[in-house]
Design a protein around this motif. Structure first.
Motif, PDB file in Angstrom:
ATOM      1  N   SER A 179      -0.261   3.710  -6.042  1.00 39.28           N
ATOM      2  CA  SER A 179       0.664   2.772  -5.413  1.00 39.28           C
ATOM      3  C   SER A 179       1.870   3.509  -4.833  1.00 39.28           C
ATOM      4  O   SER A 179       2.259   4.560  -5.334  1.00 39.28           O
ATOM      5  CB  SER A 179       1.131   1.758  -6.463  1.00 39.28           C
ATOM      6  OG  SER A 179       2.243   1.038  -6.016  1.00 39.28           O
ATOM      7  N   ARG A 180       2.478   2.935  -3.817  1.00 37.39           N
ATOM      8  CA  ARG A 180       3.704   3.551  -3.286  1.00 37.39           C
ATOM      9  C   ARG A 180       4.867   3.352  -4.254  1.00 37.39           C
ATOM     10  O   ARG A 180       5.908   3.969  -4.113  1.00 37.39           O
ATOM     11  CB  ARG A 180       4.032   3.047  -1.891  1.00 37.39           C
ATOM     12  CG  ARG A 180       4.309   1.602  -1.748  1.00 37.39           C
ATOM     13  CD  ARG A 180       4.716   1.233  -0.342  1.00 37.39           C
ATOM     14  NE  ARG A 180       3.673   1.540   0.606  1.00 37.39           N
ATOM     15  CZ  ARG A 180       3.294   0.753   1.582  1.00 37.39           C
ATOM     16  NH1 ARG A 180       3.867  -0.395   1.763  1.00 37.39           N
ATOM     17  NH2 ARG A 180       2.334   1.105   2.406  1.00 37.39           N
ATOM     18  N   GLU A 181       4.688   2.479  -5.251  1.00 34.11           N
ATOM     19  CA  GLU A 181       5.723   2.235  -6.271  1.00 34.11           C
ATOM     20  C   GLU A 181       5.746   3.343  -7.328  1.00 34.11           C
ATOM     21  O   GLU A 181       6.718   3.476  -8.060  1.00 34.11           O
ATOM     22  CB  GLU A 181       5.491   0.893  -6.965  1.00 34.11           C
ATOM     23  CG  GLU A 181       5.358  -0.297  -6.033  1.00 34.11           C
ATOM     24  CD  GLU A 181       6.563  -0.498  -5.124  1.00 34.11           C
ATOM     25  OE1 GLU A 181       7.697  -0.334  -5.605  1.00 34.11           O
ATOM     26  OE2 GLU A 181       6.359  -0.815  -3.938  1.00 34.11           O
ATOM     27  N   VAL A 182       4.669   4.114  -7.420  1.00 34.45           N
ATOM     28  CA  VAL A 182       4.591   5.197  -8.399  1.00 34.45           C
ATOM     29  C   VAL A 182       5.451   6.357  -7.903  1.00 34.45           C
ATOM     30  O   VAL A 182       5.391   6.731  -6.734  1.00 34.45           O
ATOM     31  CB  VAL A 182       3.123   5.650  -8.591  1.00 34.45           C
ATOM     32  CG1 VAL A 182       3.042   6.819  -9.548  1.00 34.45           C
ATOM     33  CG2 VAL A 182       2.278   4.494  -9.077  1.00 34.45           C
ATOM     34  N   LYS A 183       6.257   6.921  -8.800  1.00 39.33           N
ATOM     35  CA  LYS A 183       7.208   7.963  -8.395  1.00 39.33           C
ATOM     36  C   LYS A 183       6.525   9.246  -7.930  1.00 39.33           C
ATOM     37  O   LYS A 183       6.833   9.781  -6.886  1.00 39.33           O
ATOM     38  CB  LYS A 183       8.158   8.288  -9.550  1.00 39.33           C
ATOM     39  CG  LYS A 183       9.106   7.163  -9.882  1.00 39.33           C
ATOM     40  CD  LYS A 183       9.990   7.535 -11.048  1.00 39.33           C
ATOM     41  CE  LYS A 183      10.833   6.340 -11.475  1.00 39.33           C
ATOM     42  NZ  LYS A 183      11.611   6.613 -12.661  1.00 39.33           N
ATOM     43  N   SER A 226       3.021   9.454  -4.809  1.00 34.81           N
ATOM     44  CA  SER A 226       2.889   8.113  -4.245  1.00 34.81           C
ATOM     45  C   SER A 226       1.897   8.108  -3.086  1.00 34.81           C
ATOM     46  O   SER A 226       1.963   8.965  -2.194  1.00 34.81           O
ATOM     47  CB  SER A 226       4.271   7.656  -3.757  1.00 34.81           C
ATOM     48  OG  SER A 226       4.198   6.436  -3.095  1.00 34.81           O
ATOM     49  N   GLU A 227       0.958   7.170  -3.114  1.00 34.64           N
ATOM     50  CA  GLU A 227      -0.087   6.947  -2.117  1.00 34.64           C
ATOM     51  C   GLU A 227      -1.128   8.070  -2.029  1.00 34.64           C
ATOM     52  O   GLU A 227      -1.968   8.054  -1.152  1.00 34.64           O
ATOM     53  CB  GLU A 227       0.509   6.638  -0.744  1.00 34.64           C
ATOM     54  CG  GLU A 227       1.309   5.340  -0.756  1.00 34.64           C
ATOM     55  CD  GLU A 227       1.810   4.934   0.607  1.00 34.64           C
ATOM     56  OE1 GLU A 227       2.442   5.762   1.295  1.00 34.64           O
ATOM     57  OE2 GLU A 227       1.544   3.780   0.986  1.00 34.64           O
ATOM     58  N   TYR A 228      -1.070   9.050  -2.904  1.00 28.80           N
ATOM     59  CA  TYR A 228      -2.116  10.062  -2.988  1.00 28.80           C
ATOM     60  C   TYR A 228      -3.338   9.425  -3.645  1.00 28.80           C
ATOM     61  O   TYR A 228      -3.253   8.408  -4.315  1.00 28.80           O
ATOM     62  CB  TYR A 228      -1.675  11.242  -3.856  1.00 28.80           C
ATOM     63  CG  TYR A 228      -0.811  12.275  -3.183  1.00 28.80           C
ATOM     64  CD1 TYR A 228       0.253  11.919  -2.363  1.00 28.80           C
ATOM     65  CD2 TYR A 228      -1.033  13.618  -3.405  1.00 28.80           C
ATOM     66  CE1 TYR A 228       1.047  12.884  -1.766  1.00 28.80           C
ATOM     67  CE2 TYR A 228      -0.231  14.586  -2.824  1.00 28.80           C
ATOM     68  CZ  TYR A 228       0.807  14.215  -2.002  1.00 28.80           C
ATOM     69  OH  TYR A 228       1.595  15.169  -1.428  1.00 28.80           O
ATOM     70  N   THR A 260      -3.571   0.889  -5.562  1.00 29.68           N
ATOM     71  CA  THR A 260      -3.735  -0.190  -4.587  1.00 29.68           C
ATOM     72  C   THR A 260      -5.164  -0.329  -4.091  1.00 29.68           C
ATOM     73  O   THR A 260      -5.539  -1.382  -3.603  1.00 29.68           O
ATOM     74  CB  THR A 260      -2.811   0.026  -3.375  1.00 29.68           C
ATOM     75  OG1 THR A 260      -3.077   1.318  -2.819  1.00 29.68           O
ATOM     76  CG2 THR A 260      -1.349  -0.068  -3.796  1.00 29.68           C
ATOM     77  N   SER A 261      -5.949   0.727  -4.187  1.00 26.35           N
ATOM     78  CA  SER A 261      -7.339   0.644  -3.742  1.00 26.35           C
ATOM     79  C   SER A 261      -8.169   1.729  -4.426  1.00 26.35           C
ATOM     80  O   SER A 261      -7.643   2.622  -5.073  1.00 26.35           O
ATOM     81  CB  SER A 261      -7.436   0.775  -2.220  1.00 26.35           C
ATOM     82  OG  SER A 261      -6.967   2.034  -1.796  1.00 26.35           O
ATOM     83  N   TYR A 262      -9.473   1.591  -4.251  1.00 30.76           N
ATOM     84  CA  TYR A 262     -10.394   2.580  -4.815  1.00 30.76           C
ATOM     85  C   TYR A 262     -11.556   2.761  -3.849  1.00 30.76           C
ATOM     86  O   TYR A 262     -11.783   1.954  -2.959  1.00 30.76           O
ATOM     87  CB  TYR A 262     -10.901   2.147  -6.190  1.00 30.76           C
ATOM     88  CG  TYR A 262     -11.922   1.034  -6.157  1.00 30.76           C
ATOM     89  CD1 TYR A 262     -13.279   1.321  -6.112  1.00 30.76           C
ATOM     90  CD2 TYR A 262     -11.532  -0.304  -6.149  1.00 30.76           C
ATOM     91  CE1 TYR A 262     -14.228   0.300  -6.078  1.00 30.76           C
ATOM     92  CE2 TYR A 262     -12.458  -1.328  -6.127  1.00 30.76           C
ATOM     93  CZ  TYR A 262     -13.810  -1.015  -6.080  1.00 30.76           C
ATOM     94  OH  TYR A 262     -14.734  -2.019  -6.039  1.00 30.76           O
ATOM     95  N   LYS A 263     -12.288   3.838  -4.049  1.00 32.40           N
ATOM     96  CA  LYS A 263     -13.530   4.055  -3.310  1.00 32.40           C
ATOM     97  C   LYS A 263     -14.410   5.008  -4.083  1.00 32.40           C
ATOM     98  O   LYS A 263     -13.944   5.795  -4.907  1.00 32.40           O
ATOM     99  CB  LYS A 263     -13.286   4.571  -1.897  1.00 32.40           C
ATOM    100  CG  LYS A 263     -12.692   5.961  -1.815  1.00 32.40           C
ATOM    101  CD  LYS A 263     -12.720   6.562  -0.420  1.00 32.40           C
ATOM    102  CE  LYS A 263     -11.802   5.860   0.525  1.00 32.40           C
ATOM    103  NZ  LYS A 263     -11.807   6.452   1.864  1.00 32.40           N
ATOM    104  N   TRP A 264     -15.707   4.877  -3.817  1.00 33.13           N
ATOM    105  CA  TRP A 264     -16.676   5.854  -4.309  1.00 33.13           C
ATOM    106  C   TRP A 264     -16.835   6.844  -3.166  1.00 33.13           C
ATOM    107  O   TRP A 264     -17.314   6.491  -2.089  1.00 33.13           O
ATOM    108  CB  TRP A 264     -17.997   5.178  -4.652  1.00 33.13           C
ATOM    109  CG  TRP A 264     -17.900   4.299  -5.852  1.00 33.13           C
ATOM    110  CD1 TRP A 264     -17.739   2.951  -5.875  1.00 33.13           C
ATOM    111  CD2 TRP A 264     -17.962   4.723  -7.212  1.00 33.13           C
ATOM    112  NE1 TRP A 264     -17.689   2.501  -7.173  1.00 33.13           N
ATOM    113  CE2 TRP A 264     -17.825   3.560  -8.017  1.00 33.13           C
ATOM    114  CE3 TRP A 264     -18.116   5.956  -7.846  1.00 33.13           C
ATOM    115  CZ2 TRP A 264     -17.837   3.606  -9.406  1.00 33.13           C
ATOM    116  CZ3 TRP A 264     -18.129   5.995  -9.234  1.00 33.13           C
ATOM    117  CH2 TRP A 264     -17.992   4.840 -10.002  1.00 33.13           C
ATOM    118  N   ALA A 265     -16.394   8.071  -3.367  1.00 33.69           N
ATOM    119  CA  ALA A 265     -16.299   9.043  -2.279  1.00 33.69           C
ATOM    120  C   ALA A 265     -17.269  10.206  -2.456  1.00 33.69           C
ATOM    121  O   ALA A 265     -17.486  10.701  -3.567  1.00 33.69           O
ATOM    122  CB  ALA A 265     -14.876   9.578  -2.195  1.00 33.69           C
TER     123      ALA A 265
END
Length: 143
Positions: A38-42, A45-47, A111-116
């Motif tokens: 999440s972008r809320e995580v310090k 963020s967003e990684y 915020t999201s997930y995927k099988w990559a």
């Protein structure tokens, strides 16, 4: 007051340590579950990341991996020491293809997930060292 302090001590949660566990979950299509922070995580963020988190005081790393995976993804896993894949500094990595359940994210953390696939993972932004461990897990390379 004495009983109040005893009660507070009794209900106090176990503290987190600075040690971290990460779980590499591989499905039948040889894809790895990755979660977008999440972008809320310090930090980072967003990684993209693997399920996992801090190990609590007196908690076994296998139990921490199972607990963190359940909290973050709602998946049930059962880890053993034979699933240990790597140790790097304060991070312990486990690798498993044995999981059950339907993914439901903790939206406070991810915020999201995927099988990559390995190719897809190469194009995603991860914390340092994570891609190398994922690459080795998918290609069955040892340390």
């Amino acid at each position: 007051m004495k009983y109040f302090n005893l009660w507070r001590e009794h209900i106090k949660e176990t503290k987190d340590t600075n040690r971290i566990v990460k779980v590499i979950i591989i499905n039948d299509d040889n894809k790895i579950l990755v979660l977008q922070r999440s972008r809320e995580v310090k930090k980072y963020s967003e990684y993209w990341d693997l399920p996992g988190g801090h190990i609590k005081e007196k908690e076994r790393t296998t139990v921490a991996g199972e607990r963190e995976t359940k909290e973050e993804t709602n998946l049930d896993i059962a880890l053993s020491e034979t699933d240990k894949f790597d140790i790097y500094k304060r991070l312990t990595y486990y690798k498993t293809n044995d999981f059950q359940g339907k993914i439901k994210l903790d939206k406070n953390e991810h915020t999201s997930y995927k099988w990559a696939t390995l190719k897809e993972i190469e194009d995603l932004k991860f914390a340092p060292g994570t891609k190398e461990r994922v690459r080795r897990a998918l290609t069955n390379e040892n340390k």
